[in-house]
Design a protein around this motif. Structure first.
Motif, short mmCIF file in Angstrom:
data_model
loop_
_atom_site.label_atom_id
_atom_site.label_comp_id
_atom_site.label_asym_id
_atom_site.label_seq_id
_atom_site.Cartn_x
_atom_site.Cartn_y
_atom_site.Cartn_z
N GLN A 58 0.81 -1.22 0.07
CA GLN A 58 0.04 0.01 0.00
C GLN A 58 0.94 1.43 -0.03
O GLN A 58 0.54 2.19 -0.61
N LEU A 85 -5.56 2.54 -6.00
CA LEU A 85 -5.63 3.11 -4.56
C LEU A 85 -7.26 3.00 -4.20
O LEU A 85 -7.56 3.30 -3.17
N CYS A 216 -9.97 7.03 0.04
CA CYS A 216 -9.52 5.57 0.17
C CYS A 216 -10.61 4.86 0.97
O CYS A 216 -10.35 3.95 1.82
#
Length: 608
Positions: A58, A85, A216
């Motif tokens: 990530q 993402l 996110c």
């Protein structure tokens, strides 16, 4: 990329030792007692570093996203953020966010509920909390404007149903108190209220922060320091450099990120002088991935293939009837081409030592021959009769001739694409040619002596030429001008003294009539001395070829548009001695191994 040495390079706000080591203070900053108590340091091996795999992936994705944004390529950044993402930064979403901001700044609170209530945009709890803040702001504005009835209606119809979404305890009671107050500041909770404009700006900031956290999928927003990817790469390079014991001051220029840093080691040892030729050696070349084999051509009309590791002769190539001016290895190292004073070009098999083909050019001495990159069936030659010739080796046919020089051509080479040829001549000109069409693209003047060698660097950005005016010259093909002049050696007589690139084109290496090998840094600013102005004249009219990526459009190159900066004179970085009396005609470098061709009839093998 330019890096400072380990004792000077670091991230934006820390020193290298702070970043790379557990204990940031140097031992010299500690007292004797403190050093005794301090825990021992140890070097941590790369294999000892472990990451949480999920977080690791990530974080790399976040670093890539930040880097793409810095490159100002919004389409790619948007695709990456959306598909990797999970950030929906589509144009529609951006317009929607801007519409909400505009409504807040204009005080159009009635439109906000409709904008943010679209299904799937905000979670229910988040939606209600933000609506409470919007109605709260409108209520305070009514109070500030002494609109008591509007404030009371808004409190009872809008804010009361959302009371349990208040940001702090008793916020709703403080608002209720203001229904009977004359100004907002009468309530202790709102004494720091800044006014309509600043408070709207503050609400816009809350909205932007909310949208940032939503990018996110409501995961925790992670802060990425500015330019973090470059900083990490510089820190990694600084660690690699520190492991090599690098001690010099000044900036370190890292040639590539694709391989680990290796310090530049200049050859300083003469390992062996290989004997065998009976007279002067005119040319040499290295073969194999690391230069395990070498080939030499001499005035005794023979070539020799030998090992650069045990110095034994593998084959003696016989067939020419005059001196060998040039020898060149194919990319694979399985073939050798040679040009001779007998007017022929011969092609040899390295493994067997047999002559595979002979080309007759009828142009007198063949001073230079080069393979076309990536091909073992084509080559180009430069001859006494001023003509360049390209050859098809399989069919034994001459493909094309290149005419334009007014005197004998002494040097020829291909660029890395194989689509451009550079040639040097006794007429003191360098010409650039379209290898496919056969036309002359450029006629480069500015040299004061005959051109004895020409070579492109690996990317085709620079052209290096050896000249009979005691200089080697470097042209920047993008800037279209001569930028460096390398001096210190001797090259003025009838000999063909050659030079070439070395160490990934960061060095220039060449022979000399004084019997030494000279090395120069390609860009040696500390030893550079301004000289005269020079440029590549744009005096040709042929249409532009599109293959070499570095070659700018011809119509944009004019004498007025070219930067006519000063040529800089560079002094030698190192001089190697080892040959006996006479000139060193040719020097080649490969993977730190150097071969030299001497007038003493010997081939020198050099290394670190």
């Amino acid at each position: 990329m330019s890096l400072l040495p380990p004792n000077q390079q670091a991230g934006p706000s820390s020193t290298p030792s702070d970043t790379l080591h557990l204990h940031s203070k140097s031992d010299t900053a500690l007292s004797t007692r403190q050093r005794e108590k301090a825990p021992l340091r140890r070097n941590v091996d790369v294999d000892e570093i472990n990451f949480d795999e999920n977080d690791f992936d990530q974080e790399i994705d976040l670093l890539i996203s930040q880097y793409l944004e810095s490159r100002s390529i919004p389409n790619v950044t948007e695709l990456w953020n959306e598909n990797v993402l999970g950030i929906n930064d589509s144009r529609e979403r951006k317009v929607w966010i801007e519409d909400v901001e505009r409504c807040i700044l204009d005080g159009d609170y009635g439109s906000i509920e409709g904008l943010i209530s679209k299904p799937g945009l905000l979670k229910y709890q988040t939606l209600k909390s933000f609506l409470y803040l919007c109605w709260r702001q409108q209520f305070l504005e009514h109070v500030e404007n002494r609109e008591s009835q509007k404030a009371f209606n808004l409190l009872s119809k809008r804010l009361k149903p959302l009371e349990h979404y208040q940001p702090v305890p008793y916020d709703f009671y403080s608002l209720s108190y203001l229904t009977s107050a004359s100004t907002v500041h009468d309530a202790p909770t709102f004494r720091d209220w800044a006014g309509v404009g600043p408070e709207r700006d503050r609400l816009v900031g809350v909205w932007r922060e909310l949208m940032g956290s939503q990018k996110c999928d409501d995961k925790e927003k992670r802060y990425v320091p500015p330019d973090r990817l470059r900083t990490l790469l510089k820190q990694a390079a600084a660690w690699q450099i520190s492991q090599t014991g690098y001690a010099s001051e000044g900036a370190v220029k890292l040639p590539t990120l694709l391989t680990d840093y290796r310090p530049r080691q200049l050859p300083d040892r003469l390992y062996h002088l290989i004997k065998g030729h009976t007279v002067n050696v005119k040319c040499v070349d290295l073969m194999g991935h690391h230069g395990e084999l070498g080939v030499s051509g001499a005035s005794d009309s023979t070539l020799r293939i030998f090992s650069t590791e045990d110095y034994t002769t593998k084959h003696i190539l016989q067939g020419h009837t005059s001196r060998i001016w040039s020898c060149s290895s194919s990319d694979s190292g399985s073939m050798v081409a040679s040009g001779s004073g007998d007017g022929t070009i011969r092609f040899w098999d390295v493994n067997s030592g047999e002559c595979m083909n002979v080309m007759y050019g009828d142009g007198g001495d063949v001073y230079s021959v080069k393979w076309r990159p990536g091909r073992e069936d084509q080559a180009v030659s430069a001859s006494y009769d001023k003509i360049l010739r390209s050859w098809d080796i399989e069919t034994s046919k001459q493909l094309r001739t290149f005419s334009g020089h007014s005197q004998s051509t002494l040097a020829v080479t291909f660029d890395y694409t194989g689509n451009m040829i550079a040639s040097g001549s006794k007429d003191k000109h360098i010409r650039l040619w379209d290898a496919v069409g056969g036309t002359c693209i450029k006629n480069v003047t500015g040299c004061l002596g005959e051109i004895t060698s020409v070579e492109f660097d690996q990317q085709g950005r620079y052209l290096l030429a050896g000249c009979k005016d005691n200089s080697n010259r470097l042209w920047d093909l993008r800037m279209q001008r001569n930028i460096y002049r390398y001096t210190g050696h001797q090259n003025t007589s009838k000999n063909l003294i050659r030079c070439s690139f070395a160490h990934d084109a960061s060095l220039i290496i060449g022979g000399s009539e004084d019997g030494c090998i000279y090395l120069w840094e390609r860009e040696a600013s500390t030893a550079a001395i301004p000289e005269s102005k020079g440029l590549l004249p744009s005096n040709q009219t042929q249409s532009q070829i599109g293959t070499p990526s570095y070659y700018p459009p011809r119509e944009k190159i004019t004498a007025s548009s070219i930067d006519q900066g000063s040529i800089q004179t560079v002094k030698p970085l190192k001089v190697l001695e080892g040959h006996e009396e006479g000139s060193v005609f040719d020097v080649v470098w490969k993977d730190g191994r150097v071969l030299s061709a001497g007038e003493d009839g010997l081939v020198g093998v050099w290394g670190t």
